[in-house]
Motif scaffolding. Structure first.
Motif, PDB file in Angstrom:
ATOM      1  N   MET A   1       0.846  -1.191   0.000  1.00 14.07           N
ATOM      2  CA  MET A   1       0.000   0.000   0.000  1.00 14.07           C
ATOM      3  C   MET A   1       0.882   1.242   0.000  1.00 14.07           C
ATOM      4  SD  MET A   1      -2.549   1.240   3.001  1.00 14.07           S
ATOM      5  CE  MET A   1      -3.164  -0.435   3.134  1.00 14.07           C
ATOM      6  N   ASP A   2       0.554   2.185  -0.826  1.00 14.95           N
ATOM      7  CA  ASP A   2       1.354   3.410  -0.924  1.00 14.95           C
ATOM      8  C   ASP A   2       0.475   4.583  -0.553  1.00 14.95           C
ATOM      9  OD1 ASP A   2       3.123   5.373  -1.494  1.00 14.95           O
ATOM     10  OD2 ASP A   2       3.040   5.156  -3.669  1.00 14.95           O
ATOM     11  N   VAL A   3       0.701   5.176   0.623  1.00 11.72           N
ATOM     12  CA  VAL A   3      -0.063   6.342   1.037  1.00 11.72           C
ATOM     13  C   VAL A   3       0.539   7.564   0.382  1.00 11.72           C
ATOM     14  CG1 VAL A   3      -0.839   7.718   2.986  1.00 11.72           C
ATOM     15  CG2 VAL A   3      -0.626   5.242   3.222  1.00 11.72           C
ATOM     16  N   LYS A   4      -0.192   8.153  -0.537  1.00  6.14           N
ATOM     17  CA  LYS A   4       0.332   9.258  -1.331  1.00  6.14           C
ATOM     18  C   LYS A   4       0.218  10.580  -0.583  1.00  6.14           C
ATOM     19  CE  LYS A   4       1.360   7.127  -5.241  1.00  6.14           C
ATOM     20  NZ  LYS A   4       2.667   7.136  -5.857  1.00  6.14           N
ATOM     21  N   LEU A   5       0.992  10.711   0.478  1.00  4.04           N
ATOM     22  CA  LEU A   5       1.070  11.960   1.217  1.00  4.04           C
ATOM     23  C   LEU A   5       2.538  12.276   1.391  1.00  4.04           C
ATOM     24  CD1 LEU A   5      -0.677  14.059   2.820  1.00  4.04           C
ATOM     25  CD2 LEU A   5      -0.099  12.764   4.858  1.00  4.04           C
ATOM     26  N   PRO A   6       2.994  13.466   0.953  1.00 11.04           N
ATOM     27  CA  PRO A   6       4.405  13.813   1.123  1.00 11.04           C
ATOM     28  C   PRO A   6       4.829  13.639   2.571  1.00 11.04           C
ATOM     29  CG  PRO A   6       3.272  15.464  -0.207  1.00 11.04           C
ATOM     30  CD  PRO A   6       2.216  14.535   0.317  1.00 11.04           C
ATOM     31  N   LEU A   7       6.064  13.163   2.787  1.00 15.05           N
ATOM     32  CA  LEU A   7       6.538  12.876   4.129  1.00 15.05           C
ATOM     33  C   LEU A   7       6.414  14.080   5.044  1.00 15.05           C
ATOM     34  CD1 LEU A   7       7.861  10.995   6.141  1.00 15.05           C
ATOM     35  CD2 LEU A   7      10.096  11.679   5.230  1.00 15.05           C
ATOM     36  N   CYS A   8       6.760  15.265   4.537  1.00 11.67           N
ATOM     37  CA  CYS A   8       6.685  16.449   5.384  1.00 11.67           C
ATOM     38  C   CYS A   8       5.246  16.719   5.807  1.00 11.67           C
ATOM     39  CB  CYS A   8       7.274  17.670   4.679  1.00 11.67           C
ATOM     40  SG  CYS A   8       6.472  18.092   3.117  1.00 11.67           S
ATOM     41  N   THR A 134      -8.593   3.558  16.477  1.00 13.67           N
ATOM     42  CA  THR A 134      -7.796   4.080  17.583  1.00 13.67           C
ATOM     43  C   THR A 134      -6.299   4.051  17.279  1.00 13.67           C
ATOM     44  OG1 THR A 134      -7.851   1.875  18.608  1.00 13.67           O
ATOM     45  CG2 THR A 134      -9.526   3.463  19.305  1.00 13.67           C
ATOM     46  N   SER A 135      -5.970   3.792  16.011  1.00 16.39           N
ATOM     47  CA  SER A 135      -4.573   3.829  15.583  1.00 16.39           C
ATOM     48  C   SER A 135      -4.526   4.179  14.104  1.00 16.39           C
ATOM     49  CB  SER A 135      -3.882   2.477  15.821  1.00 16.39           C
ATOM     50  OG  SER A 135      -4.406   1.483  14.947  1.00 16.39           O
ATOM     51  N   TRP A 136      -3.355   4.593  13.634  1.00 17.49           N
ATOM     52  CA  TRP A 136      -3.184   4.939  12.222  1.00 17.49           C
ATOM     53  C   TRP A 136      -3.398   3.714  11.341  1.00 17.49           C
ATOM     54  CZ3 TRP A 136      -3.009   9.486   9.862  1.00 17.49           C
ATOM     55  CH2 TRP A 136      -2.551   9.558   8.539  1.00 17.49           C
ATOM     56  N   ASP A 137      -2.871   2.563  11.762  1.00 15.30           N
ATOM     57  CA  ASP A 137      -3.030   1.343  10.976  1.00 15.30           C
ATOM     58  C   ASP A 137      -4.493   0.938  10.865  1.00 15.30           C
ATOM     59  OD1 ASP A 137      -0.347   1.105  10.435  1.00 15.30           O
ATOM     60  OD2 ASP A 137       0.065  -0.270  12.096  1.00 15.30           O
ATOM     61  N   SER A 138      -5.246   1.081  11.951  1.00 13.59           N
ATOM     62  CA  SER A 138      -6.664   0.747  11.910  1.00 13.59           C
ATOM     63  C   SER A 138      -7.428   1.698  10.992  1.00 13.59           C
ATOM     64  CB  SER A 138      -7.264   0.790  13.323  1.00 13.59           C
ATOM     65  OG  SER A 138      -6.698  -0.212  14.135  1.00 13.59           O
ATOM     66  N   MET A 139      -7.013   2.959  10.980  1.00 14.06           N
ATOM     67  CA  MET A 139      -7.631   3.913  10.059  1.00 14.06           C
ATOM     68  C   MET A 139      -7.391   3.497   8.620  1.00 14.06           C
ATOM     69  SD  MET A 139      -7.086   6.535   7.764  1.00 14.06           S
ATOM     70  CE  MET A 139      -5.378   6.985   8.065  1.00 14.06           C
ATOM     71  N   LEU A 140      -6.141   3.102   8.301  1.00 16.06           N
ATOM     72  CA  LEU A 140      -5.820   2.679   6.941  1.00 16.06           C
ATOM     73  C   LEU A 140      -6.583   1.412   6.562  1.00 16.06           C
ATOM     74  CD1 LEU A 140      -1.955   3.306   6.816  1.00 16.06           C
ATOM     75  CD2 LEU A 140      -3.760   4.695   5.774  1.00 16.06           C
ATOM     76  N   ASP A 141      -6.756   0.503   7.520  1.00 18.36           N
ATOM     77  CA  ASP A 141      -7.526  -0.719   7.265  1.00 18.36           C
ATOM     78  C   ASP A 141      -8.961  -0.377   6.879  1.00 18.36           C
ATOM     79  OD1 ASP A 141      -5.335  -2.287   7.806  1.00 18.36           O
ATOM     80  OD2 ASP A 141      -5.946  -2.767   9.866  1.00 18.36           O
ATOM     81  N   PHE A 142      -9.557   0.559   7.627  1.00 16.10           N
ATOM     82  CA  PHE A 142     -10.931   0.961   7.314  1.00 16.10           C
ATOM     83  C   PHE A 142     -11.002   1.637   5.947  1.00 16.10           C
ATOM     84  CE2 PHE A 142     -14.213   4.347   7.371  1.00 16.10           C
ATOM     85  CZ  PHE A 142     -15.343   3.538   7.450  1.00 16.10           C
ATOM     86  N   ALA A 143     -10.063   2.540   5.683  1.00 16.63           N
ATOM     87  CA  ALA A 143     -10.075   3.256   4.407  1.00 16.63           C
ATOM     88  C   ALA A 143      -9.955   2.306   3.227  1.00 16.63           C
ATOM     89  CB  ALA A 143      -8.958   4.300   4.377  1.00 16.63           C
ATOM     90  N   THR A 144      -9.047   1.337   3.317  1.00 17.84           N
ATOM     91  CA  THR A 144      -8.874   0.404   2.199  1.00 17.84           C
ATOM     92  C   THR A 144     -10.057  -0.544   2.072  1.00 17.84           C
ATOM     93  OG1 THR A 144      -7.546  -1.052   3.630  1.00 17.84           O
ATOM     94  CG2 THR A 144      -6.356   0.502   2.228  1.00 17.84           C
ATOM     95  N   SER A 145     -10.759  -0.824   3.168  1.00 14.86           N
ATOM     96  CA  SER A 145     -11.953  -1.665   3.078  1.00 14.86           C
ATOM     97  C   SER A 145     -13.044  -0.969   2.281  1.00 14.86           C
ATOM     98  CB  SER A 145     -12.468  -2.018   4.475  1.00 14.86           C
ATOM     99  OG  SER A 145     -13.087  -0.911   5.109  1.00 14.86           O
ATOM    100  N   ILE A 146     -13.039   0.360   2.300  1.00 14.63           N
ATOM    101  CA  ILE A 146     -14.022   1.139   1.547  1.00 14.63           C
ATOM    102  C   ILE A 146     -13.536   1.418   0.128  1.00 14.63           C
ATOM    103  CG2 ILE A 146     -15.218   3.361   1.406  1.00 14.63           C
ATOM    104  CD1 ILE A 146     -16.266   1.586   3.650  1.00 14.63           C
ATOM    105  N   ARG A 154      -4.517   8.013  -1.137  1.00 13.48           N
ATOM    106  CA  ARG A 154      -3.911   9.324  -0.901  1.00 13.48           C
ATOM    107  C   ARG A 154      -4.592   9.967   0.292  1.00 13.48           C
ATOM    108  NH1 ARG A 154      -3.061  13.314  -5.870  1.00 13.48           N
ATOM    109  NH2 ARG A 154      -1.398  11.789  -6.172  1.00 13.48           N
ATOM    110  N   VAL A 155      -3.794  10.430   1.242  1.00 10.07           N
ATOM    111  CA  VAL A 155      -4.311  11.141   2.407  1.00 10.07           C
ATOM    112  C   VAL A 155      -4.156  12.636   2.156  1.00 10.07           C
ATOM    113  CG1 VAL A 155      -4.089  11.488   4.897  1.00 10.07           C
ATOM    114  CG2 VAL A 155      -3.659   9.230   3.915  1.00 10.07           C
ATOM    115  N   LEU A 156      -5.260  13.349   2.209  1.00 13.68           N
ATOM    116  CA  LEU A 156      -5.258  14.787   1.931  1.00 13.68           C
ATOM    117  C   LEU A 156      -5.582  15.550   3.211  1.00 13.68           C
ATOM    118  CD1 LEU A 156      -7.395  14.723  -1.363  1.00 13.68           C
ATOM    119  CD2 LEU A 156      -4.903  14.609  -1.151  1.00 13.68           C
TER     120      LEU A 156
END
Length: 266
Positions: A1-8, A134-146, A154-156
């Protein structure tokens, strides 16, 4: 999975999130803000981020309140998934949780925790899917499930080019970019001893924009805005309708995101 948000930007987002503690009582979901030329002069400035889609034009000027965040405050932190999953997250466990964090019943911290748990446990409206990771990983799991696990996501997030002043002022729109997203997951941070996200997806169409803004005092913001095209299933008591003076389903409702809220798109 590649979260397209610049590191900064990701580090800034997480820093802002980690600086958002239980004293940030303006982070309740029903206080998502408002921004409309139709607002009343006595309105709470923290409610200024809602606007009509037709207001979104280069050169247009609208009042907005972008809350400033104290990045140096000692407050909530982002927990690893394993640690977050080991802590009960239920209103039925509230007494245990208050003892765990040494918060007296009736204190502002206890009230904030109870309110967050209540909102997270409230049933979604028709056409909505919601959860409180309740964690960043859980948020990503939910987002990818949708959005679909096969998609890059991409996180904006709203970013302040200049240091946020936190004052209600008029901003001039200097640029607009739309993200052609078929699905949108929106996440809001909630007041809690550690970082909790309120994330939801609505089946009705939403449009996502990055809007370049310049304030009266020179503040420059690259703001994320979402326009909800169908509000017919929303509660008539939703704060956006009070701000804009309309009823559910009357017209699309748009709002800007503060810096510690974000949207996830394919």
């Amino acid at each position: 999975m590649d979260v397209k948000l610049p590191l900064c930007s990701l580090l800034t987002l997480l820093a802002v999130i980690n600086g958002n503690g239980l004293n940030k009582m303006d982070m309740r979901i029903e206080q998502v803000h408002s921004a409309s030329p139709h607002m009343h002069h006595h309105m709470d400035p923290t409610l200024v981020v809602f606007f009509f889609q037709e207001d979104l034009k280069v050169g247009n000027t609208i009042p907005i309140h972008f809350p400033s965040r104290d990045l140096n405050s000692v407050s909530a932190r982002l927990l690893p998934k394993e640690e977050a999953d080991s802590i009960p997250f239920s209103s039925h466990q509230l007494d245990h949780l208050l003892d765990l964090y040494s918060f007296p019943r009736g204190s502002p911290q206890a009230t904030a925790m109870e309110d967050t748990l209540r909102q997270c446990e409230t049933k979604p409206v028709k056409g909505e899917t919601k959860t409180c990771p309740t964690s960043w990983d859980s948020m990503l799991d939910f987002a990818t499930s949708i959005l679909g696990s096969s998609n890059e996501i991409r996180v904006l997030a709203t970013t302040h080019i200049t240091r946020a002043s936190g004052v209600l002022q008029k901003y001039t729109i200097t640029g607009i970019e739309e993200y052609p997203a078929s699905k949108v997951v929106a996440c809001h941070t909630m007041p809690y001893p550690y970082v909790v996200f309120y994330c939801h997806y609505q089946e009705s169409q939403s449009r996502v924009f990055r809007v370049s803004l310049t304030g009266e005092n020179g503040d420059r913001v690259e703001a994320v805005a979402v326009c909800h095209m169908d509000t017919s299933q929303w509660s008539p008591n939703h704060v956006s309708f009070k701000v804009l003076g309309v009823e559910p389903g009357f017209s699309p409702v748009c709002h800007f995101f503060p810096a510690d809220n974000f949207v996830v798109v394919p």
